[in-house]
Design a protein around this motif. Sequence first.
Motif, short mmCIF file in Angstrom:
data_model
loop_
_atom_site.label_atom_id
_atom_site.label_comp_id
_atom_site.label_asym_id
_atom_site.label_seq_id
_atom_site.Cartn_x
_atom_site.Cartn_y
_atom_site.Cartn_z
N SER A 31 12.18 45.55 68.46
CA SER A 31 13.52 45.66 69.06
C SER A 31 13.86 44.45 69.91
O SER A 31 15.03 44.23 70.24
N THR A 32 12.88 43.65 70.26
CA THR A 32 13.14 42.43 71.03
C THR A 32 13.23 41.20 70.13
O THR A 32 13.49 40.11 70.61
N GLY A 33 13.00 41.40 68.83
CA GLY A 33 13.07 40.29 67.88
C GLY A 33 14.51 39.90 67.60
O GLY A 33 15.46 40.62 67.90
N HIS A 34 14.67 38.75 66.99
CA HIS A 34 15.99 38.20 66.72
C HIS A 34 16.48 38.57 65.32
O HIS A 34 15.76 38.37 64.34
N VAL A 35 17.70 39.08 65.25
CA VAL A 35 18.35 39.32 63.96
C VAL A 35 18.76 37.95 63.42
O VAL A 35 19.25 37.11 64.15
N ASN A 36 18.54 37.74 62.14
CA ASN A 36 18.88 36.46 61.53
C ASN A 36 20.05 36.64 60.56
O ASN A 36 20.07 37.58 59.77
N LEU A 37 21.01 35.74 60.62
CA LEU A 37 22.13 35.71 59.70
C LEU A 37 22.34 34.26 59.28
O LEU A 37 22.62 33.42 60.12
N SER A 38 22.16 33.98 58.00
CA SER A 38 22.22 32.61 57.51
C SER A 38 23.28 32.44 56.43
O SER A 38 23.31 33.21 55.48
N PRO A 39 24.12 31.41 56.55
CA PRO A 39 25.04 31.07 55.46
C PRO A 39 24.28 30.26 54.41
O PRO A 39 23.42 29.45 54.75
N LYS A 40 24.58 30.50 53.16
CA LYS A 40 23.90 29.79 52.06
C LYS A 40 24.92 29.31 51.06
O LYS A 40 25.94 29.96 50.80
N GLY A 41 24.63 28.18 50.44
CA GLY A 41 25.49 27.63 49.40
C GLY A 41 24.65 26.93 48.36
O GLY A 41 23.57 27.38 48.02
N LEU A 42 25.13 25.84 47.84
CA LEU A 42 24.45 24.99 46.85
C LEU A 42 24.26 25.65 45.49
O LEU A 42 23.48 25.20 44.68
N GLY A 43 24.94 26.77 45.25
CA GLY A 43 24.93 27.38 43.92
C GLY A 43 23.63 28.01 43.51
O GLY A 43 23.36 28.17 42.32
N GLY A 44 22.83 28.43 44.47
CA GLY A 44 21.49 28.92 44.14
C GLY A 44 21.31 30.42 44.09
O GLY A 44 20.19 30.90 44.11
N PHE A 45 22.39 31.23 43.99
CA PHE A 45 22.27 32.69 43.93
C PHE A 45 22.35 33.16 42.49
O PHE A 45 23.22 32.70 41.74
N ARG A 46 21.48 34.09 42.10
CA ARG A 46 21.49 34.62 40.74
C ARG A 46 21.36 36.14 40.75
O ARG A 46 20.57 36.70 41.51
N VAL A 47 22.14 36.79 39.88
CA VAL A 47 21.94 38.21 39.61
C VAL A 47 20.93 38.26 38.47
O VAL A 47 21.21 37.78 37.37
N LEU A 48 19.76 38.81 38.74
CA LEU A 48 18.67 38.85 37.76
C LEU A 48 18.73 40.09 36.90
O LEU A 48 18.23 40.10 35.77
N SER A 49 19.32 41.17 37.42
CA SER A 49 19.54 42.42 36.70
C SER A 49 20.53 43.23 37.54
O SER A 49 20.87 42.82 38.65
N PRO A 50 20.98 44.37 37.06
CA PRO A 50 21.92 45.17 37.86
C PRO A 50 21.35 45.65 39.21
O PRO A 50 22.10 46.07 40.07
N HIS A 51 20.03 45.55 39.37
CA HIS A 51 19.39 45.99 40.62
C HIS A 51 18.51 44.92 41.25
O HIS A 51 17.74 45.22 42.17
N ARG A 52 18.58 43.69 40.78
CA ARG A 52 17.72 42.63 41.33
C ARG A 52 18.50 41.33 41.40
O ARG A 52 19.21 40.95 40.48
N VAL A 53 18.33 40.63 42.53
CA VAL A 53 18.97 39.33 42.74
C VAL A 53 17.94 38.36 43.31
O VAL A 53 16.86 38.76 43.74
N GLY A 54 18.32 37.09 43.31
CA GLY A 54 17.46 36.08 43.92
C GLY A 54 18.26 34.84 44.25
O GLY A 54 19.35 34.62 43.71
N TYR A 55 17.72 34.07 45.18
CA TYR A 55 18.35 32.78 45.47
C TYR A 55 17.26 31.76 45.77
O TYR A 55 16.19 32.07 46.28
N LEU A 56 17.57 30.51 45.40
CA LEU A 56 16.68 29.40 45.66
C LEU A 56 16.90 28.96 47.10
O LEU A 56 18.01 28.60 47.49
N ASP A 57 15.85 29.03 47.89
CA ASP A 57 15.92 28.71 49.31
C ASP A 57 15.37 27.31 49.53
O ASP A 57 14.27 27.00 49.07
#
Length: 184
Positions: A31-57
């Motif tokens: 509860s004392t840890g930091h919530v992380n929110l990151s913007p991402k771009g560079l075209g690296g997001f993929r839908v791998l299946s209707p229930h799975r996704v991934g992105y190149l970090d």
Amino acid sequence: MAKVFDSITEELQEFIGTQHLFFVGSAPLSSTGHVNLSPKGLGGFRVLSPHRVGYLDVTGSGNETSAHLQENGRITFMFCAFQEPPIILRLYGKGYTVIPTSPEWETLYPLFPAIPGARQIIVADIERVQTSCGFGVPLYEYQGQRKILVDWASKKGEKGLKEYRQQKNMVSIDGLATPLSQSF
């Protein structure tokens, strides 16, 4: 208003494919840890299946998402339409990190654009798919991806990137180890 789907539909996959920006949210269990929110771009997001996704970090100043996933797996992705029609899409799931020494890397990496500085792939099994109206999101005109990060990584080279990751990407700001720490 809000609508929940059983999976990522073809229409939602098309929407994702037109987005130039997405956001990733994660948090440690503490509860004392930091919530992380990151913007991402560079075209690296993929839908791998209707229930799975991934992105190149790519290499960055920290590695919070990867540390949080290793600890608890919780992850949320958010896409906002900055042009018409207005929509916000959230994907909630359990994720994990695939590093270059993982067996899964050889299968997944070819699905993404070759970007200097690629350090890992974030994969998530999606448990909830939800849209909301997006009426309050302003309209913006896309001008292109920034080249600063790609140029920085190219200039560093593999040896420089490895040294940088050892200094900046092994532990989260809350002291959680990342999967990268296992690869050195």
